[in-house]
Enzyme design. Sequence first.
Site, PDB file in Angstrom:
ATOM      1  CE  LYS A  30      -4.364  -1.216   2.208  1.00 56.18           C
ATOM      2  NZ  LYS A  30      -5.431  -1.492   3.497  1.00 56.18           N
TER       3      LYS A  30
ATOM      4  CG  ASP B  50      -8.092   0.648   3.430  1.00 54.43           C
ATOM      5  OD1 ASP B  50      -8.969  -0.177   2.690  1.00 54.43           O
ATOM      6  OD2 ASP B  50      -7.160   0.659   3.461  1.00 54.43           O
TER       7      ASP B  50
END
Length: 284
Positions: free
Chosen positions: A76, A112
């Site tokens: 990420k 997210d």
Amino acid sequence: MSATRWSPTARTTVVGVIGDPVAHSLSPLLHNTAFAALGLDWVSVGFHVGSNRGTAAVSGMRVLGIAGLSVTMPHKESVVADCDRLSAVAARLDAVNCLVTEKTSIVGHNTDGAGLLASLARSCGFDAAGARCAVVGAGGAARAVVLALAGAGAEEVVVVNRTSENARRAAALAGAKGRVGVASDIAACDLVVNATPAGMGETALAGSTPSLHFEDLHAGQVVADLVYYPRETPLLAAAREAGATAVGGLGMLVHQAALQLAIWTHEEPPLEELWRAAEAATGE
Ligand code: NAP
């Protein structure tokens, strides 16, 4: 009369998920469920990409014309440098969970935090505006949640974490609304989010984590666990027992995926189908 079975061809649009490990990922299931529901000639697969191979994977995405990639651990943060552009949220977090090919560019996004907000709104109508929020943990997921809560107008975002330096970095994402707290601050919060792996899989901790004491939970609070396997974690059980509203991590998983699907396809994601697929895959 038998239905015609869809199968990929040379014209099929390919997306996927990169991670290590990746075999456990529910992302291809969610993506392919959406493509079937929307009648799109798209397919999603998992790509096992080792920790030092993120840059090579993004090069492969360019060469192969892959339309989008979900990005999971451990890539990420490392693939940020391989993007041509970043969304404002991804730039602030210095982390991506979604890549999209736009003409000749690769753009990084992070869904997210918005995924958790959407999950809270859908499951119990929670609105962060004016709320006092506690985020337990200070890793990648916690940072995304802190930024999203501050962006949604939270009154205060308290970060409670066993490593104080990480807590400071995460709390800074909420600007003047953020501060580092301790476990006893949780009782005064409207929303409590567990963004640590405590409670996950075989590692389930009954009773507490070093940063969160279950006896501090009470009625009137919303308690969200980002852990989604098992669906019922010790924290969620304790929250219900205390009379709080408990929200499991499956909703965030579904909504962050739905937001990625919208970025890739520009279509309205089929939320009901995504929920059914996620529940069937994680059902006890
Ligand atoms: P991460 O970057 O590794 O961060 C983990 C954080 O948890 C760190 O701050 C760490 O503290 C803390 N921690 C770890 N073990 C702990 C323990 N036993 N007690 C107390 N604190 C502990 O992980 P992440 O990517 O943020 O993910 C966190 C959790 O969220 C994972 O369970 C992940 O599966 C879940 N998640 C769910 C979704 C969803 O869609 N539902 C999305 C993303 C992540 P230190 O700072 O002290 O090391």
